[in-house]
Design a protein around this motif. Structure first.
Motif, PDB file in Angstrom:
ATOM      1  N   ALA A 254      95.433 -53.267  84.970  1.00 52.94           N
ATOM      2  CA  ALA A 254      94.876 -53.147  83.625  1.00 52.94           C
ATOM      3  C   ALA A 254      93.631 -52.274  83.614  1.00 52.94           C
ATOM      4  CB  ALA A 254      94.554 -54.538  83.066  1.00 52.94           C
ATOM      5  N   ASP A 255      92.900 -52.246  84.737  1.00 48.92           N
ATOM      6  CA  ASP A 255      91.693 -51.425  84.772  1.00 48.92           C
ATOM      7  C   ASP A 255      92.003 -49.940  84.736  1.00 48.92           C
ATOM      8  OD1 ASP A 255      89.848 -53.362  84.633  1.00 48.92           O
ATOM      9  OD2 ASP A 255      89.374 -53.451  86.759  1.00 48.92           O
ATOM     10  N   LEU A 256      93.290 -49.572  84.895  1.00 48.34           N
ATOM     11  CA  LEU A 256      93.643 -48.175  84.651  1.00 48.34           C
ATOM     12  C   LEU A 256      93.270 -47.778  83.231  1.00 48.34           C
ATOM     13  CD1 LEU A 256      97.128 -47.697  86.349  1.00 48.34           C
ATOM     14  CD2 LEU A 256      95.026 -46.501  86.900  1.00 48.34           C
ATOM     15  N   LEU A 257      93.349 -48.733  82.321  1.00 45.73           N
ATOM     16  CA  LEU A 257      93.026 -48.421  80.934  1.00 45.73           C
ATOM     17  C   LEU A 257      91.555 -48.080  80.772  1.00 45.73           C
ATOM     18  CD1 LEU A 257      95.122 -51.075  78.982  1.00 45.73           C
ATOM     19  CD2 LEU A 257      95.730 -48.769  79.667  1.00 45.73           C
ATOM     20  N   ARG A 260      90.764 -44.564  80.419  1.00 44.08           N
ATOM     21  CA  ARG A 260      91.027 -43.861  79.166  1.00 44.08           C
ATOM     22  C   ARG A 260      89.711 -43.353  78.595  1.00 44.08           C
ATOM     23  NH1 ARG A 260      95.637 -45.629  75.441  1.00 44.08           N
ATOM     24  NH2 ARG A 260      94.055 -45.167  73.863  1.00 44.08           N
ATOM     25  N   PRO A 261      89.614 -42.061  78.341  1.00 44.20           N
ATOM     26  CA  PRO A 261      88.316 -41.540  77.877  1.00 44.20           C
ATOM     27  C   PRO A 261      87.886 -42.104  76.537  1.00 44.20           C
ATOM     28  CG  PRO A 261      90.034 -39.857  77.768  1.00 44.20           C
ATOM     29  CD  PRO A 261      90.615 -41.002  78.524  1.00 44.20           C
ATOM     30  N   ASP A 262      88.840 -42.405  75.632  1.00 45.41           N
ATOM     31  CA  ASP A 262      88.426 -42.956  74.357  1.00 45.41           C
ATOM     32  C   ASP A 262      87.893 -44.373  74.512  1.00 45.41           C
ATOM     33  OD1 ASP A 262      90.911 -43.899  75.111  1.00 45.41           O
ATOM     34  OD2 ASP A 262      91.640 -44.122  73.057  1.00 45.41           O
ATOM     35  N   LEU A 263      88.475 -45.154  75.424  1.00 46.72           N
ATOM     36  CA  LEU A 263      87.973 -46.502  75.676  1.00 46.72           C
ATOM     37  C   LEU A 263      86.619 -46.445  76.383  1.00 46.72           C
ATOM     38  CD1 LEU A 263      88.773 -49.433  75.250  1.00 46.72           C
ATOM     39  CD2 LEU A 263      89.841 -49.416  77.503  1.00 46.72           C
ATOM     40  N   PHE A 264      86.465 -45.523  77.311  1.00 43.77           N
ATOM     41  CA  PHE A 264      85.176 -45.342  77.971  1.00 43.77           C
ATOM     42  C   PHE A 264      84.112 -44.900  76.973  1.00 43.77           C
ATOM     43  CE2 PHE A 264      82.143 -42.586  80.234  1.00 43.77           C
ATOM     44  CZ  PHE A 264      81.660 -43.483  81.162  1.00 43.77           C
ATOM     45  N   GLN A 265      84.489 -44.032  76.041  1.00 41.39           N
ATOM     46  CA  GLN A 265      83.554 -43.598  75.011  1.00 41.39           C
ATOM     47  C   GLN A 265      83.116 -44.776  74.140  1.00 41.39           C
ATOM     48  OE1 GLN A 265      85.229 -40.805  72.249  1.00 41.39           O
ATOM     49  NE2 GLN A 265      83.364 -40.598  71.058  1.00 41.39           N
ATOM     50  N   ALA A 266      84.065 -45.618  73.737  1.00 36.86           N
ATOM     51  CA  ALA A 266      83.712 -46.782  72.920  1.00 36.86           C
ATOM     52  C   ALA A 266      82.827 -47.751  73.690  1.00 36.86           C
ATOM     53  CB  ALA A 266      84.984 -47.481  72.451  1.00 36.86           C
ATOM     54  N   GLU A 267      83.096 -47.903  74.985  1.00 40.68           N
ATOM     55  CA  GLU A 267      82.280 -48.797  75.805  1.00 40.68           C
ATOM     56  C   GLU A 267      80.848 -48.281  75.913  1.00 40.68           C
ATOM     57  OE1 GLU A 267      82.477 -50.881  80.232  1.00 40.68           O
ATOM     58  OE2 GLU A 267      83.728 -49.143  79.751  1.00 40.68           O
ATOM     59  N   ALA A 346      89.496 -50.539  70.066  1.00 38.96           N
ATOM     60  CA  ALA A 346      89.967 -49.507  70.996  1.00 38.96           C
ATOM     61  C   ALA A 346      90.722 -50.132  72.158  1.00 38.96           C
ATOM     62  CB  ALA A 346      88.786 -48.676  71.503  1.00 38.96           C
ATOM     63  N   ALA A 347      90.231 -51.278  72.662  1.00 34.65           N
ATOM     64  CA  ALA A 347      90.915 -51.928  73.779  1.00 34.65           C
ATOM     65  C   ALA A 347      92.282 -52.450  73.348  1.00 34.65           C
ATOM     66  CB  ALA A 347      90.052 -53.069  74.315  1.00 34.65           C
ATOM     67  N   LEU A 348      92.342 -53.099  72.195  1.00 36.53           N
ATOM     68  CA  LEU A 348      93.628 -53.606  71.721  1.00 36.53           C
ATOM     69  C   LEU A 348      94.605 -52.463  71.442  1.00 36.53           C
ATOM     70  CD1 LEU A 348      92.401 -56.436  69.316  1.00 36.53           C
ATOM     71  CD2 LEU A 348      93.328 -56.672  71.625  1.00 36.53           C
ATOM     72  N   THR A 349      94.093 -51.357  70.908  1.00 41.79           N
ATOM     73  CA  THR A 349      94.948 -50.200  70.668  1.00 41.79           C
ATOM     74  C   THR A 349      95.480 -49.636  71.979  1.00 41.79           C
ATOM     75  OG1 THR A 349      93.709 -49.644  68.657  1.00 41.79           O
ATOM     76  CG2 THR A 349      95.025 -47.893  69.654  1.00 41.79           C
ATOM     77  N   ALA A 350      94.651 -49.646  73.023  1.00 40.72           N
ATOM     78  CA  ALA A 350      95.092 -49.151  74.330  1.00 40.72           C
ATOM     79  C   ALA A 350      96.240 -49.998  74.866  1.00 40.72           C
ATOM     80  CB  ALA A 350      93.919 -49.160  75.310  1.00 40.72           C
ATOM     81  N   PHE A 351      96.120 -51.326  74.769  1.00 40.46           N
ATOM     82  CA  PHE A 351      97.207 -52.192  75.237  1.00 40.46           C
ATOM     83  C   PHE A 351      98.489 -51.922  74.448  1.00 40.46           C
ATOM     84  CE2 PHE A 351      93.635 -55.215  76.452  1.00 40.46           C
ATOM     85  CZ  PHE A 351      93.663 -54.828  77.771  1.00 40.46           C
ATOM     86  N   ARG A 352      98.342 -51.746  73.147  1.00 37.25           N
ATOM     87  CA  ARG A 352      99.530 -51.505  72.333  1.00 37.25           C
ATOM     88  C   ARG A 352     100.192 -50.189  72.710  1.00 37.25           C
ATOM     89  NH1 ARG A 352      99.699 -49.280  66.156  1.00 37.25           N
ATOM     90  NH2 ARG A 352     101.915 -48.850  66.160  1.00 37.25           N
ATOM     91  N   ALA A 426     103.510 -39.852  76.569  1.00 38.71           N
ATOM     92  CA  ALA A 426     102.723 -40.866  75.886  1.00 38.71           C
ATOM     93  C   ALA A 426     102.203 -41.914  76.863  1.00 38.71           C
ATOM     94  CB  ALA A 426     103.559 -41.525  74.785  1.00 38.71           C
ATOM     95  N   LEU A 427     103.003 -42.264  77.872  1.00 33.34           N
ATOM     96  CA  LEU A 427     102.563 -43.241  78.860  1.00 33.34           C
ATOM     97  C   LEU A 427     101.435 -42.672  79.713  1.00 33.34           C
ATOM     98  CD1 LEU A 427     102.916 -45.981  80.185  1.00 33.34           C
ATOM     99  CD2 LEU A 427     104.682 -44.990  81.651  1.00 33.34           C
ATOM    100  N   TYR A 428     101.570 -41.416  80.143  1.00 36.05           N
ATOM    101  CA  TYR A 428     100.482 -40.782  80.883  1.00 36.05           C
ATOM    102  C   TYR A 428      99.199 -40.784  80.061  1.00 36.05           C
ATOM    103  CZ  TYR A 428     103.465 -38.973  84.634  1.00 36.05           C
ATOM    104  OH  TYR A 428     104.294 -38.853  85.709  1.00 36.05           O
ATOM    105  N   GLN A 429      99.311 -40.448  78.792  1.00 36.98           N
ATOM    106  CA  GLN A 429      98.130 -40.412  77.935  1.00 36.98           C
ATOM    107  C   GLN A 429      97.570 -41.808  77.718  1.00 36.98           C
ATOM    108  OE1 GLN A 429      98.830 -38.540  74.148  1.00 36.98           O
ATOM    109  NE2 GLN A 429      96.663 -38.360  73.668  1.00 36.98           N
ATOM    110  N   ALA A 430      98.441 -42.786  77.513  1.00 34.01           N
ATOM    111  CA  ALA A 430      97.977 -44.159  77.275  1.00 34.01           C
ATOM    112  C   ALA A 430      97.291 -44.743  78.504  1.00 34.01           C
ATOM    113  CB  ALA A 430      99.161 -45.036  76.864  1.00 34.01           C
ATOM    114  N   MET A 431      97.717 -44.326  79.695  1.00 32.97           N
ATOM    115  CA  MET A 431      97.115 -44.825  80.924  1.00 32.97           C
ATOM    116  C   MET A 431      95.906 -44.011  81.340  1.00 32.97           C
ATOM    117  SD  MET A 431      98.876 -47.466  81.607  1.00 32.97           S
ATOM    118  CE  MET A 431      98.156 -47.832  83.199  1.00 32.97           C
ATOM    119  N   GLY A 432      95.459 -43.116  80.505  1.00 37.03           N
ATOM    120  CA  GLY A 432      94.262 -42.348  80.813  1.00 37.03           C
ATOM    121  C   GLY A 432      94.474 -41.264  81.836  1.00 37.03           C
ATOM    122  N   GLY A 433      95.708 -40.795  82.008  1.00 33.95           N
ATOM    123  CA  GLY A 433      95.955 -39.712  82.937  1.00 33.95           C
ATOM    124  C   GLY A 433      96.910 -40.057  84.048  1.00 33.95           C
TER     125      GLY A 433
END
Length: 446
Positions: A254-257, A260-267, A346-352, A426-433
């Motif tokens: 899960a820490d792969l998420l 994700r740059p958008d999740l890191f930005q929100a954090e 952002a975190a919930l959106t990442a999981f989805r 989409a999976l590559y993008q959702a997993m942050g690369g």
């Protein structure tokens, strides 16, 4: 100030039960995940897009702005040293009324230092650092979106190429069927009904070719825009069915998420809001600053210069400001709450998005496999119908039905293959690369 209700903690966002965390925060993003498709043309297109796009250059400029703001915030914590060097001279008058030349003010050095006893400047510096990290996350978000957009556009283009190839192959088969139907009608072996049916099917297939060519042209123009170039022909690499799709491991951390740059930005935006709130609260407390100066006084009246220095401290504390500082603190607290809610979302959106992409890869693969079987069955049915028609055992309508079914199934198969590859993007993008073997070596599904 009264107690405030605590906003939802960002750490309270729990991953789905199928996930386990194993990586620490700050794991690097795979910058070359598009190489996994095994097409050097796609790799070159992504590189061109990342080098030419204006959006990425704008995001990089914002990063430089945030870093400059961080340097400015850190500079506020260092002593401020200045000086003065008067360039004017004058005369002094002695008690006896005798004028004499003098230099009243000589060069001097001044210094000041804010003790920052309650951490106002330190928290402001930490907030600026978090904002700088958030700007880097925003830049990486743009970079990931550009690479994903190019990959999706290229896959869609190769899908349109294959649809065009299917249309042309079908048109060639319909042309042969029309030739046979015309010969049979001219010899009186069949009626003109079969001839007109063959002509109708030929024209129906003929219109698919320019429609597919138009779609290809538009997709090339759209992809050229992503590359930051004028509309032009896009080079082709591997066909759609030869692009490789790496296997998805049974366990993904899960820490792969968190990569994700958008999740890191929100954090980091949440961290910056926290530090800004602490700085605003510290501004309501007394502020202590040390000041000092040193210099010399020169005069013709004196035999030797006189050294002069001062040292003192200032204590500033708000007594009455009309509620300005309290209002600023409330604003900072409200912004911190907004940042916490944004991070949770952002975190919930990442999981989805990860679950959607995983489902897309799995279901589109199943659909493509079923469509492949349907295409094989319809191709065999068309061969049987054509042989029976030529031997005079069945009507022409049976062959037409088999041709129509085969064309629809082939086009659907092309679309399913493109959808499956786009689901991988989409999976590559959702997993942050993407992911690697090392990322999942110590993880497994519960």
């Amino acid at each position: 100030m009264g107690p405030r209700s605590a906003p939802p903690a960002a750490s309270a966002v729990v991953p789905p039960p199928a996930w386990r965390t194993a990586l620490g925060p700050g794991a690097p993003i795979r910058a070359d995940w598009w190489n996994a498709f095994g097409d050097p043309v796609l790799t070159d297109l992504v590189a061109r897009a990342l080098a030419n796009t204006v959006d990425l250059a704008t995001a990089a400029a914002r990063v430089e702005e945030a870093r400059a703001a961080l340097r400015l915030a850190r500079a506020q914590q260092t002593p401020q040293i200045g000086g003065q060097a008067p360039s004017t001279g004058g005369q002094t008058v002695s008690p006896f009324g005798t004028p004499s030349d003098a230099i009243g003010a000589a060069p001097a050095v001044t210094a000041s230092y804010d003790l920052d006893m309650f951490g106002r400047l330190r928290q402001a510096s930490r907030a600026a650092r978090a904002q700088a990290l958030a700007s880097e996350g925003a830049r990486d978000t743009v970079r990931l979106a550009i690479a994903s957009g190019v990959a999706n556009g290229y896959i869609s283009l190769r899908g349109l190429d294959q649809r065009l190839a299917v249309a042309r192959q079908t048109l060639a088969a319909r042309a042969e069927g029309l030739r046979i139907a015309r010969r049979r009608a001219e010899t009186g072996y069949t009626s003109n009904l079969e001839l007109h049916q063959a002509e109708s099917e030929y024209q129906a297939t003929l219109q698919l070719v320019p429609a597919a060519e138009l779609a290809v042209s538009r997709q090339e123009n759209a992809l050229s825009l992503l590359l930051g170039e004028a509309p032009r022909a896009i080079p082709r690499g591997l066909p759609l069915d030869r692009l490789t799709t790496p296997a998805i491991p049974d366990g993904l951390p899960a820490d792969l998420l968190r990569r994700r740059p958008d999740l890191f930005q929100a954090e980091q935006s949440l961290v910056a809001a926290d530090r800004t709130l602490d700085s605003a609260r510290a501004a309501m407390l007394p502020n202590v600053a040390l000041t000092g100066s040193a210099g010399v006084t020169l005069s013709t009246v004196l035999a030797n210069p006189i050294g002069v220095f001062t040292l003192g401290a200032n204590i500033l504390s708000p007594i009455f400001d009309g509620g300005r500082l309290r209002a600023q603190t409330d604003v900072a607290a409200a912004r911190r709450d907004q940042a916490a809610f944004a991070y949770r979302r952002a975190a919930l959106t990442a999981f989805r998005e990860v679950d959607d992409a995983l489902a897309g890869v799995r279901r589109s693969g199943e659909q493509a496999q079923a469509l492949g079987g349907q295409v094989d069955a319809l191709a065999a049915a068309l061969r049987n119908a054509s042989n029976r028609y030529r031997a005079g055992y069945s009507a022409y309508i049976d062959q037409l039905d088999a041709q129509r079914g085969l064309l629809a199934a082939e086009l659907a198969l092309v679309q399913a293959r493109a959808d499956r590859l786009n689901a991988y993007v989409a999976l590559y993008q959702a997993m942050g690369g993407g992911w690697s073997v090392a990322d999942i070596a110590t993880t497994s599904r519960r």
